[in-house]
Design a protein around this motif. Structure first.
Motif, PDB file in Angstrom:
ATOM      1  N   HIS A 157       7.736   2.637  17.883  1.00  0.00           N
ATOM      2  CA  HIS A 157       8.239   3.872  17.270  1.00  0.00           C
ATOM      3  C   HIS A 157       7.944   3.829  15.774  1.00  0.00           C
ATOM      4  CE1 HIS A 157      10.882   7.213  16.222  1.00  0.00           C
ATOM      5  NE2 HIS A 157      11.412   6.443  15.309  1.00  0.00           N
ATOM      6  N   GLY A 158       7.602   4.989  15.213  1.00  0.00           N
ATOM      7  CA  GLY A 158       7.340   5.061  13.786  1.00  0.00           C
ATOM      8  C   GLY A 158       5.899   4.738  13.454  1.00  0.00           C
ATOM      9  N   ALA A 159       5.650   4.363  12.211  1.00  0.00           N
ATOM     10  CA  ALA A 159       4.290   4.091  11.755  1.00  0.00           C
ATOM     11  C   ALA A 159       4.292   2.927  10.779  1.00  0.00           C
ATOM     12  CB  ALA A 159       3.702   5.339  11.084  1.00  0.00           C
ATOM     13  N   VAL A 160       3.119   2.323  10.634  1.00  0.00           N
ATOM     14  CA  VAL A 160       2.964   1.133   9.785  1.00  0.00           C
ATOM     15  C   VAL A 160       1.756   1.307   8.877  1.00  0.00           C
ATOM     16  CG1 VAL A 160       2.469  -1.348   9.769  1.00  0.00           C
ATOM     17  CG2 VAL A 160       4.036  -0.397  11.475  1.00  0.00           C
ATOM     18  N   ARG A 161       1.919   0.955   7.608  1.00  0.00           N
ATOM     19  CA  ARG A 161       0.818   0.941   6.653  1.00  0.00           C
ATOM     20  C   ARG A 161       0.343  -0.497   6.507  1.00  0.00           C
ATOM     21  NH1 ARG A 161       3.022   2.599   1.375  1.00  0.00           N
ATOM     22  NH2 ARG A 161       0.911   3.220   0.777  1.00  0.00           N
ATOM     23  N   VAL A 162      -0.921  -0.721   6.813  1.00  0.00           N
ATOM     24  CA  VAL A 162      -1.504  -2.057   6.741  1.00  0.00           C
ATOM     25  C   VAL A 162      -2.436  -2.117   5.537  1.00  0.00           C
ATOM     26  CG1 VAL A 162      -2.944  -3.765   7.920  1.00  0.00           C
ATOM     27  CG2 VAL A 162      -1.358  -2.339   9.234  1.00  0.00           C
ATOM     28  N   GLY A 163      -2.332  -3.154   4.723  1.00  0.00           N
ATOM     29  CA  GLY A 163      -3.176  -3.271   3.539  1.00  0.00           C
ATOM     30  C   GLY A 163      -2.868  -4.545   2.793  1.00  0.00           C
ATOM     31  N   GLN A 164      -2.913  -4.481   1.471  1.00  0.00           N
ATOM     32  CA  GLN A 164      -2.631  -5.646   0.635  1.00  0.00           C
ATOM     33  C   GLN A 164      -1.925  -5.215  -0.649  1.00  0.00           C
ATOM     34  OE1 GLN A 164      -6.287  -7.819  -0.077  1.00  0.00           O
ATOM     35  NE2 GLN A 164      -6.121  -8.915   1.852  1.00  0.00           N
ATOM     36  N   PHE A 165      -1.038  -6.082  -1.115  1.00  0.00           N
ATOM     37  CA  PHE A 165      -0.418  -5.881  -2.420  1.00  0.00           C
ATOM     38  C   PHE A 165      -1.396  -6.341  -3.493  1.00  0.00           C
ATOM     39  CE2 PHE A 165       3.589  -5.946   0.004  1.00  0.00           C
ATOM     40  CZ  PHE A 165       4.228  -4.858  -0.575  1.00  0.00           C
ATOM     41  N   LEU A 166      -1.578  -5.517  -4.519  1.00  0.00           N
ATOM     42  CA  LEU A 166      -2.432  -5.868  -5.635  1.00  0.00           C
ATOM     43  C   LEU A 166      -1.663  -6.759  -6.614  1.00  0.00           C
ATOM     44  CD1 LEU A 166      -4.099  -2.385  -6.272  1.00  0.00           C
ATOM     45  CD2 LEU A 166      -4.877  -4.259  -4.801  1.00  0.00           C
ATOM     46  N   PRO A 167      -2.354  -7.416  -7.543  1.00  0.00           N
ATOM     47  CA  PRO A 167      -1.670  -8.304  -8.492  1.00  0.00           C
ATOM     48  C   PRO A 167      -0.551  -7.626  -9.277  1.00  0.00           C
ATOM     49  CG  PRO A 167      -4.027  -8.703  -8.549  1.00  0.00           C
ATOM     50  CD  PRO A 167      -3.826  -7.507  -7.670  1.00  0.00           C
ATOM     51  N   ASP A 168      -0.677  -6.295  -9.527  1.00  0.00           N
ATOM     52  CA  ASP A 168       0.356  -5.590 -10.284  1.00  0.00           C
ATOM     53  C   ASP A 168       1.519  -5.130  -9.414  1.00  0.00           C
ATOM     54  OD1 ASP A 168      -0.768  -3.540  -8.855  1.00  0.00           O
ATOM     55  OD2 ASP A 168      -1.397  -2.350 -10.584  1.00  0.00           O
ATOM     56  N   GLY A 169       1.478  -5.501  -8.117  1.00  0.00           N
ATOM     57  CA  GLY A 169       2.562  -5.143  -7.216  1.00  0.00           C
ATOM     58  C   GLY A 169       2.336  -3.874  -6.429  1.00  0.00           C
ATOM     59  N   GLU A 170       1.289  -3.114  -6.782  1.00  0.00           N
ATOM     60  CA  GLU A 170       0.990  -1.887  -6.046  1.00  0.00           C
ATOM     61  C   GLU A 170       0.454  -2.232  -4.658  1.00  0.00           C
ATOM     62  OE1 GLU A 170      -2.106   1.915  -6.172  1.00  0.00           O
ATOM     63  OE2 GLU A 170      -2.038   0.479  -7.828  1.00  0.00           O
ATOM     64  N   PHE A 171       0.848  -1.447  -3.663  1.00  0.00           N
ATOM     65  CA  PHE A 171       0.369  -1.660  -2.300  1.00  0.00           C
ATOM     66  C   PHE A 171      -0.803  -0.730  -2.025  1.00  0.00           C
ATOM     67  CE2 PHE A 171       0.366  -0.823   2.300  1.00  0.00           C
ATOM     68  CZ  PHE A 171       0.298  -2.115   2.782  1.00  0.00           C
ATOM     69  N   ARG A 172      -1.911  -1.285  -1.571  1.00  0.00           N
ATOM     70  CA  ARG A 172      -3.107  -0.508  -1.273  1.00  0.00           C
ATOM     71  C   ARG A 172      -3.342  -0.533   0.240  1.00  0.00           C
ATOM     72  NH1 ARG A 172      -7.390   0.744  -4.395  1.00  0.00           N
ATOM     73  NH2 ARG A 172      -5.730   1.256  -5.877  1.00  0.00           N
ATOM     74  N   ALA A 173      -3.104   0.597   0.899  1.00  0.00           N
ATOM     75  CA  ALA A 173      -3.250   0.673   2.349  1.00  0.00           C
ATOM     76  C   ALA A 173      -4.713   0.783   2.746  1.00  0.00           C
ATOM     77  CB  ALA A 173      -2.477   1.870   2.891  1.00  0.00           C
ATOM     78  N   VAL A 174      -5.064   0.153   3.854  1.00  0.00           N
ATOM     79  CA  VAL A 174      -6.415   0.269   4.411  1.00  0.00           C
ATOM     80  C   VAL A 174      -6.385   0.903   5.794  1.00  0.00           C
ATOM     81  CG1 VAL A 174      -7.300  -1.687   3.096  1.00  0.00           C
ATOM     82  CG2 VAL A 174      -6.347  -2.074   5.373  1.00  0.00           C
ATOM     83  N   ALA A 175      -5.193   1.043   6.372  1.00  0.00           N
ATOM     84  CA  ALA A 175      -5.079   1.670   7.691  1.00  0.00           C
ATOM     85  C   ALA A 175      -3.658   2.160   7.911  1.00  0.00           C
ATOM     86  CB  ALA A 175      -5.458   0.687   8.805  1.00  0.00           C
ATOM     87  N   LEU A 176      -3.542   3.239   8.678  1.00  0.00           N
ATOM     88  CA  LEU A 176      -2.255   3.773   9.105  1.00  0.00           C
ATOM     89  C   LEU A 176      -2.215   3.701  10.619  1.00  0.00           C
ATOM     90  CD1 LEU A 176      -2.085   6.959   6.850  1.00  0.00           C
ATOM     91  CD2 LEU A 176      -0.968   4.766   6.467  1.00  0.00           C
ATOM     92  N   LEU A 177      -1.185   3.080  11.156  1.00  0.00           N
ATOM     93  CA  LEU A 177      -1.084   2.884  12.598  1.00  0.00           C
ATOM     94  C   LEU A 177       0.213   3.488  13.118  1.00  0.00           C
ATOM     95  CD1 LEU A 177      -2.211  -0.857  12.746  1.00  0.00           C
ATOM     96  CD2 LEU A 177      -3.649   1.187  12.973  1.00  0.00           C
ATOM     97  N   GLY A 178       0.208   3.893  14.394  1.00  0.00           N
ATOM     98  CA  GLY A 178       1.376   4.536  14.974  1.00  0.00           C
ATOM     99  C   GLY A 178       1.733   3.994  16.343  1.00  0.00           C
ATOM    100  N   PRO A 179       2.636   4.669  17.061  1.00  0.00           N
ATOM    101  CA  PRO A 179       3.115   4.190  18.363  1.00  0.00           C
ATOM    102  C   PRO A 179       1.963   3.889  19.326  1.00  0.00           C
ATOM    103  CG  PRO A 179       4.436   6.031  17.615  1.00  0.00           C
ATOM    104  CD  PRO A 179       3.278   5.940  16.657  1.00  0.00           C
ATOM    105  N   GLY A 180       2.047   2.725  19.953  1.00  0.00           N
ATOM    106  CA  GLY A 180       1.018   2.299  20.889  1.00  0.00           C
ATOM    107  C   GLY A 180      -0.032   1.409  20.259  1.00  0.00           C
ATOM    108  N   ASP A 181      -0.101   1.410  18.929  1.00  0.00           N
ATOM    109  CA  ASP A 181      -1.059   0.561  18.227  1.00  0.00           C
ATOM    110  C   ASP A 181      -0.534  -0.872  18.141  1.00  0.00           C
ATOM    111  OD1 ASP A 181      -2.883   2.548  17.771  1.00  0.00           O
ATOM    112  OD2 ASP A 181      -2.125   3.049  15.781  1.00  0.00           O
TER     113      ASP A 181
END
Length: 228
Positions: free
Chosen positions: A61-85
């Motif tokens: 249920h819901g969704a997930v942002r997959v990526g990496q935190f940058l050195p300054d703390g900002e999160f950079r997403a590379v994919a958005l995934l949802g139910p069933g993923d």
């Protein structure tokens, strides 16, 4: 009547098949039965880069942002995934630490499929092993294709390609539920740059912007624009 495209197994930022979906239905049921469900709040960290790959995640249920935190703390997403993923299987197979961070997008519920029971059970399903190889090959091919597409063309053309992918292949109008920041992350540009590209697509009447939703009147026309 337009379709509102949520982040589901077939309507997400990545169109490659998830490895869990390639498994035999009996094996899927077994793994779900022995797994542990966990709930996450909006923005909560699900996993971090460097964590031990003790299993992989299945989104219920819901969704997930997959990526990496940058050195300054900002999160950079590379994919958005949802139910069933599912995600994290490759780390399980390699036996190496995780290389991506994952954050909950809104409230979510996921299941952690433990590595050892998964690998032990997989040996009893040879057809699933072959299916996984096929899914892995398709993932690699699609990833290379997406990378090639993101490296060529103008920002509006790259954005058109991304939105056309997320809209799927069904005919008729569609809508993609995504924020401008998430679009910027997926394109690897600033939010201002993504907004300018989106504005150009709107001026060309290829998209219509709404609150948190981008409506696509003609998916084929948008895909054609992505080709330049």
């Amino acid at each position: 009547m337009s379709r509102i495209v949520q982040l589901t197994a077939t309507r997400r930022s990545l169109v490659t098949p998830m490895l869990f979906s390639a498994l035999d239905s009996g094996l899927q049921a077994h793994l779900i039965r022995i797994s542990r469900a966990r709930e996450f709040a909006d923005g909560q960290i699900i996993q971090q880069r460097g964590d031990k790959a003790d299993g992989f995640w299945l989104i219920e249920h819901g969704a997930v942002r997959v990526g990496q935190f940058l050195p300054d703390g900002e999160f950079r997403a590379v994919a958005l995934l949802g139910p069933g993923d599912s995600y994290g299987e490759l780390a399980v197979f390699s036996g190496k630490p995780r290389i991506v961070d994952a954050l909950s997008r809104g409230e979510s519920r996921l299941r952690l499929i433990a590595a050892k029971p998964f690998l032990d059970a997989l040996g009893n399903y040879p057809a699933s092993s072959r299916a996984l190889l096929g899914a892995l090959s398709e993932q690699l091919q699609d990833t290379l294709s997406i990378l090639a597409g993101l490296r060529r063309g103008t920002n509006p053309e790259r954005l058109a390609g991304l939105l056309a992918t997320m809209a799927g292949e069904a005919p008729g109008p569609a809508g993609v539920t995504i924020t401008q920041q998430e679009l910027a992350d997926l394109l690897g540009v600033t939010r201002a740059t993504a907004n300018a590209a989106l504005r150009e697509l709107q001026q060309r009447r290829l998209v219509e912007r709404g609150y948190g939703t981008i409506r696509i009147p003609d998916r084929d026309a948008l895909a054609a624009h992505a080709m330049g």
